[in-house]
Motif scaffolding. Structure first.
Motif, PDB file in Angstrom:
ATOM      1  N   SER A 262      40.761  43.525  42.212  1.00 32.74           N
ATOM      2  CA  SER A 262      41.124  44.902  41.892  1.00 32.74           C
ATOM      3  C   SER A 262      41.656  44.936  40.471  1.00 32.74           C
ATOM      4  O   SER A 262      42.268  43.983  40.004  1.00 32.74           O
ATOM      5  CB  SER A 262      42.179  45.385  42.885  1.00 32.74           C
ATOM      6  OG  SER A 262      42.903  46.463  42.341  1.00 32.74           O
ATOM      7  N   ASP A 263      41.390  46.045  39.782  1.00 27.84           N
ATOM      8  CA  ASP A 263      41.883  46.174  38.407  1.00 27.84           C
ATOM      9  C   ASP A 263      43.160  46.997  38.353  1.00 27.84           C
ATOM     10  O   ASP A 263      43.668  47.316  37.296  1.00 27.84           O
ATOM     11  CB  ASP A 263      40.811  46.803  37.506  1.00 27.84           C
ATOM     12  CG  ASP A 263      40.387  48.172  37.991  1.00 27.84           C
ATOM     13  OD1 ASP A 263      41.261  49.006  38.274  1.00 27.84           O
ATOM     14  OD2 ASP A 263      39.169  48.415  38.103  1.00 27.84           O
ATOM     15  N   CYS A 264      43.646  47.378  39.561  1.00 29.44           N
ATOM     16  CA  CYS A 264      44.821  48.246  39.620  1.00 29.44           C
ATOM     17  C   CYS A 264      45.950  47.522  40.347  1.00 29.44           C
ATOM     18  O   CYS A 264      45.805  47.121  41.506  1.00 29.44           O
ATOM     19  CB  CYS A 264      44.460  49.533  40.345  1.00 29.44           C
ATOM     20  SG  CYS A 264      45.905  50.514  40.802  1.00 29.44           S
ATOM     21  N   CYS A 267      46.962  49.246  43.630  1.00 33.31           N
ATOM     22  CA  CYS A 267      46.000  49.007  44.712  1.00 33.31           C
ATOM     23  C   CYS A 267      46.163  47.574  45.235  1.00 33.31           C
ATOM     24  O   CYS A 267      46.253  47.353  46.440  1.00 33.31           O
ATOM     25  CB  CYS A 267      44.568  49.192  44.230  1.00 33.31           C
ATOM     26  SG  CYS A 267      44.140  50.872  43.772  1.00 33.31           S
ATOM     27  N   THR A 268      46.202  46.612  44.343  1.00 30.04           N
ATOM     28  CA  THR A 268      46.289  45.208  44.747  1.00 30.04           C
ATOM     29  C   THR A 268      47.492  44.990  45.648  1.00 30.04           C
ATOM     30  O   THR A 268      47.401  44.400  46.721  1.00 30.04           O
ATOM     31  CB  THR A 268      46.434  44.293  43.504  1.00 30.04           C
ATOM     32  OG1 THR A 268      45.448  44.663  42.549  1.00 30.04           O
ATOM     33  CG2 THR A 268      46.254  42.835  43.869  1.00 30.04           C
ATOM     34  N   SER A 269      48.632  45.485  45.191  1.00 28.04           N
ATOM     35  CA  SER A 269      49.864  45.299  45.943  1.00 28.04           C
ATOM     36  C   SER A 269      49.805  46.046  47.279  1.00 28.04           C
ATOM     37  O   SER A 269      50.231  45.524  48.307  1.00 28.04           O
ATOM     38  CB  SER A 269      51.027  45.788  45.085  1.00 28.04           C
ATOM     39  OG  SER A 269      52.177  45.898  45.841  1.00 28.04           O
ATOM     40  N   ASP A 297      44.428  40.206  41.951  1.00 27.41           N
ATOM     41  CA  ASP A 297      44.421  41.015  40.745  1.00 27.41           C
ATOM     42  C   ASP A 297      43.401  40.401  39.782  1.00 27.41           C
ATOM     43  O   ASP A 297      43.207  39.182  39.770  1.00 27.41           O
ATOM     44  CB  ASP A 297      45.819  40.993  40.116  1.00 27.41           C
ATOM     45  CG  ASP A 297      45.787  41.450  38.675  1.00 27.41           C
ATOM     46  OD1 ASP A 297      45.538  42.647  38.455  1.00 27.41           O
ATOM     47  OD2 ASP A 297      45.984  40.608  37.771  1.00 27.41           O
ATOM     48  N   ILE A 298      42.797  41.228  38.959  1.00 23.99           N
ATOM     49  CA  ILE A 298      41.722  40.745  38.081  1.00 23.99           C
ATOM     50  C   ILE A 298      42.185  39.610  37.149  1.00 23.99           C
ATOM     51  O   ILE A 298      41.489  38.603  36.991  1.00 23.99           O
ATOM     52  CB  ILE A 298      41.075  41.927  37.287  1.00 23.99           C
ATOM     53  CG1 ILE A 298      39.921  41.472  36.406  1.00 23.99           C
ATOM     54  CG2 ILE A 298      42.078  42.697  36.457  1.00 23.99           C
ATOM     55  CD1 ILE A 298      38.631  41.245  37.126  1.00 23.99           C
ATOM     56  N   SER A 299      43.385  39.745  36.575  1.00 29.79           N
ATOM     57  CA  SER A 299      43.839  38.699  35.642  1.00 29.79           C
ATOM     58  C   SER A 299      44.131  37.394  36.390  1.00 29.79           C
ATOM     59  O   SER A 299      43.857  36.297  35.899  1.00 29.79           O
ATOM     60  CB  SER A 299      45.071  39.151  34.873  1.00 29.79           C
ATOM     61  OG  SER A 299      46.182  39.271  35.743  1.00 29.79           O
TER      62      SER A 299
END
Lengths: 429, 463
Positions: A262-264, A267-269, A297-299
């Motif tokens: 996810s890039d957000c 949302c991820t959390s 998360d994306i990073s």
């Protein structure tokens, strides 16, 4: 039949150890972004916790005032991170919101948005599209990128600078299966949870992420069945019933995929929080726990799983030669403990100068529905963030939460600070 | 229900946003940092100027309404609890630092400035304000003056009263009175500034404070000593002080608190240690070097099992973080925690610890302590549950014995927390009756209608 006491406090009871952990030292006053603006005891974790204890003791009732004070928290977790007793009051607050919704019901128009609209992605899309036709008439358009329908609606009439709704949503622009280009070996397959904001407002970011990943050997699946993560519904509004429906939809949509990125940050959390708040049956507990283990998360994915070499990070045209600072979204930093990965990525990009801002982990004040109920307060909190960004002399402030990004765009514009807001992935070519 | 007319009068004085009357808001001003006391106010007012404070007090005095001054409510004496209802006058919005004068080494602040914010502002100019109650993240400067608070730094630098040069105080009748000045020396009449310092909000409302500052010590070193026996640890403190060196801080942590801290935030503490002393030397680099060596030598000679010197600032910070977690470690250990604040002469520390042991054995209550060993101010705590009436009564009885033990070695009832509600039933025995009577007369003179923080310090019974 009157509800039993147990039912009335069903969710709060689940977090009773957090509730009783607070010993009222008041250290949270120093860290709470809301208290720092208002200097009012009901704003801070200690005050809210005592209010909830008051409810359990029968001193307080499920009144409108009670519900309002519960809402006045960004769930930034700074209190918990600095609490000598490690009391997780945000847990108690979310649980109390859920019990309050059970007791009081959701009020118009939030009942329409949360119960009816957010869980229906296609319809939601049409409403957003419809609303976007009027955007140019009613609102100042801005350049940049945004994320939630509820936020979008809330901003109407409040003078917020809203990024433009995209002419074509992400779901309309990309395939379900996005293969690696010719000559690039596929090393893994991931599901992409696009979130409302990337879907409706920042589709270019979504396309760029898919492009970046496929170029680096990752096949990207974008299931059409996925919906909103549910953060505004179960965390913000405390509507756990609808939250469960949304959670089940997302768990099902990503079945069979080892990783879901996810890039957000929100949302991820939130996807990871399904188990903590929504698991009401052993089946759901198992499904949500497994699901949480696959969310990244994306990073975090790029650094910890894909382990890209530094050479994979090249500056995008917009970021090249620029000075960049990083804003830690609360959901990434305190909720998920992800702080080093994004910094490592930015520092790896050649031709970009990284500068750390003071208090980079301070809440920006967006917090979804919080900024809807308390826009003025949200702006005050954001102004401190703007000062911190300004002090770095950066050209770009990067983050990885579209909620934060909307807030930063709005606040920087309002303060006439010419710093560009970008998602971390937009720094990369 | 509070008189609607009075609420509208308050609206006129401070504006609607600064008057809280909902049940939910009042609930948030019904407690402080203590475990045993709560009481709802009828209304909460948040003034921003001395003039507003004056009008509020005039209104309250005319209508005989109790007024409880409150800062951030981090006190641990019951002092800011509106035990008689009425108005809570909260100063958190009077939070401007009005002046920092680097040449005169003074600062002028409003009462609602948070102590830690104040020290952050001072540090930017190389200045330092030593009194450091461990609630520094939350507590207001006004609150620390009203309570005459102290903390670890007070071994070397003294408590709040040693820094107060001047005050602006609003009297019960609304008069805004100025006391003291901005000079370090001031021999003009009686020391009225000191009368209000430590007055626990019973004589007036402090609206402006002038403080003496010192330069930030350029160097410091932190040491940790581990003991197998608490009495030996107590004796070590006396030995250090007798040797002529004055450390900036000497803190005492017992085995129970140590374990609790390690449990809450694991940091590799020696959980087998019976007692642990944390010490800090500060000053010029050369002096710090010499003093810390001397301290280490004495600790070893006094029977410390192990002495560690923090090798850098981050290790030192970890040790002190542990100390500041002590309050949470103690107060979250049981439903009701009764924490004493006695102070004993520094050469009687070992004797006092011995007596605490005996009380613990005799009453069957476990007594844990944590505190400022360097100034003889320990916080012996008893864990109980006030819902169990019989046990709670016995716990209070044990507390009384602790207090008697402190008095018997020449100690005092409260070192730094104040009397408030917690200790008022002991006051009669701890003070000369003539002095106590004089205090009552002063109170009656300054606050004839008993509106200011009523029910505090002394037990009910008016002059």
């Amino acid at each position: 039949m009157a509800k039993s006491k147990q039912d009335r406090y069903e969710q709060i009871k689940r977090f009773e150890s957090d509730l009783s952990q607070c010993m009222k030292c008041g250290f949270c006053t120093f860290w709470c972004p809301v208290y720092q603006e208002e200097r009012l005891e009901p704003s801070v974790a200690r005050g809210k916790n005592m209010m909830i204890r008051g409810l359990l003791a029968g001193d307080l009732e499920y009144t409108k005032e009670y519900a309002q004070r519960l809402n006045k928290c960004t769930l930034c977790m700074t209190c918990t991170a600095n609490c000598p007793a490690k009391a997780n009051i945000p847990n108690v607050i979310v649980a109390a919101r859920a019990d309050t919704v059970k007791a009081r019901g959701l009020k118009f128009p939030y009942n329409i948005v949360y119960r009816w609209l957010l869980p229906r992605r296609t319809l939601f899309g049409r409403v957003v599209r419809f609303a976007s036709w009027f955007q140019g008439i009613f609102l100042p358009k801005t350049e940049g990128t945004v994320r939630h329908l509820s936020m979008f609606l809330s901003a109407l009439g409040k003078g917020r600078n809203i990024p433009q709704i995209a002419p074509r949503f992400l779901r309309q622009s990309v395939s379900v299966v996005n293969k690696t280009p010719k000559g690039v070996e596929t090393t893994m397959t991931v599901g992409y949870f696009t979130g409302c904001m990337t879907d409706f407002v920042f589709p270019e970011l979504g396309k760029h992420i898919i492009d970046f990943l496929t170029r680096n050997g990752v096949e990207v699946i974008v299931p059409r069945e996925q919906g909103c993560c549910g953060a505004p519904v179960f965390l913000g509004a405390g509507d756990f019933d609808t939250g469960r429906k949304m959670a089940d939809t997302n768990v099902k949509a990503f079945e069979g995929l080892d990783y879901v990125i996810s890039d957000c940050a929100t949302c991820t959390s939130s996807l990871k929080d399904y188990n903590k708040f929504l698991a009401d049956t052993p089946e759901r507990k198992e499904a949500y726990t497994k699901f949480a283990g696959r969310i990244l998360d994306i990073s975090q994915f790029l650094v910890d799983v894909l382990k890209l070499p530094a050479s994979a990070y090249k500056p995008s045209a917009e970021a090249k030669g620029k000075k960049v600072t990083w804003h830690d979204p609360c959901h990434l930093n305190r909720h998920l403990g992800i702080t080093s990965q994004p910094r490592q990525i930015i520092k790896s990009i050649p031709d970009i100068e990284y500068v750390e801002m003071p208090n980079a982990d301070r809440c920006c004040g967006m917090a979804g529905s919080f900024s809807m109920y308390y826009y003025d307060l949200s702006k005050q909190i954001a102004d401190k963030k703007v000062e911190a960004i300004k002090s770095t002399g950066a050209d770009i402030v990067a983050s990885s939460c579209p909620g934060c990004e909307i807030q930063l765009i709005d606040s920087l514009l309002r303060n006439k600070v010419p710093v560009k807001v970008m998602h971390i992935m937009e720094l990369l070519a | 229900m509070f008189d609607k007319k009075l609420v509208s009068e308050l609206h006129k004085i401070v504006g609607k946003d600064a008057v809280l009357i909902s049940r939910e808001d009042l609930n948030a001003y019904s407690y402080d940092g203590t475990a045993t006391w709560t009481h709802l106010p009828d209304v909460v007012v948040l003034p921003t100027t001395a003039d507003q404070v004056s009008q509020i007090l005039k209104l309250a005095d005319e209508n005989r309404i109790p007024v409880t001054p409150r800062g951030a409510g981090t006190n641990v004496s019951g002092g800011s609890i509106p035990i008689k209802g009425g108005v809570v006058l909260c100063t958190t919005r009077m939070n401007k630092i009005l002046d920092i004068n680097k040449t005169n080494m003074t600062a002028i602040v409003e009462p609602g400035v948070v102590l830690h914010d104040f020290n952050i502002a001072l540090a930017k100019q190389g200045l330092f304000y030593p009194p450091d109650p461990q609630s520094f993240l939350g507590c207001t400067v006004g609150g620390t003056v009203a309570e005459n608070a102290g903390g670890p730094y007070c071994v070397k630098y003294g408590v709040t009263k040693q820094y107060v040069l001047g005050l602006e105080v609003v009297l019960a009748n609304g008069y805004i009175m100025k006391l003291g000045g901005v000079t370090v020396k001031n021999r003009t009449g009686y020391e009225l500034t000191m009368l209000f310092t430590g007055s626990e909000g019973t004589l007036g409302v402090i609206t402006k404070i002038t403080l003496r500052l010192i330069p930030m010590p350029p160097a410091s070193k932190t040491m940790m000593a581990i003991f197998d026996d608490m009495v030996v640890g107590g004796q070590a403190v006396s030995n250090i002080l007798a040797s002529g060196v004055v450390p900036a801080k000497i803190e005492f942590v017992d085995n129970f608190v140590l374990r609790r801290i390690e449990e809450m935030t694991p940091m590799g503490l020696p959980v087998d240690a019976k007692a642990l002393l944390l010490l800090q030397a500060d000053g010029s680099p050369a002096a710090v070097e010499a003093e810390s060596q001397q301290i280490v030598d004495i600790l070893k000679k006094s029977g410390a099992k192990e002495v560690k010197v923090a090798k850098d600032a981050s290790e030192a910070a970890m040790y002190w973080k542990m100390r500041s977690a002590g309050f949470a470690a103690t107060f979250s250990a049981a439903h009701t925690v009764l924490a004493e604040d006695v102070a004993v002469p520094r050469d009687k520390l070992a004797e006092f610890i011995q007596k605490l042991d005996e009380i613990s054995t005799r009453t069957g209550f476990f007594i844990c302590y944590l505190g400022h060993a360097g100034d003889g101010n320990l916080h012996p705590s008893i864990f109980t549950d006030m819902r169990n009436k019989e046990e709670f009564a016995r716990a209070q009885q044990a507390m009384e014995e602790i207090f008697e033990a402190a008095l018997s070695v020449g100690g005092v009832l409260s070192g730094e927390h104040g009397i408030g509600l917690e200790k008022q039933r002991f006051l009669k025995r701890a003070m000369d009756p003539v002095a106590l009577n004089l205090m009552r007369k002063i109170k009656a003179l300054l606050d004839p209608n008993h509106i200011l923080n009523p029910g505090k310090i002394w037990e009910e019974e008016r002059v």
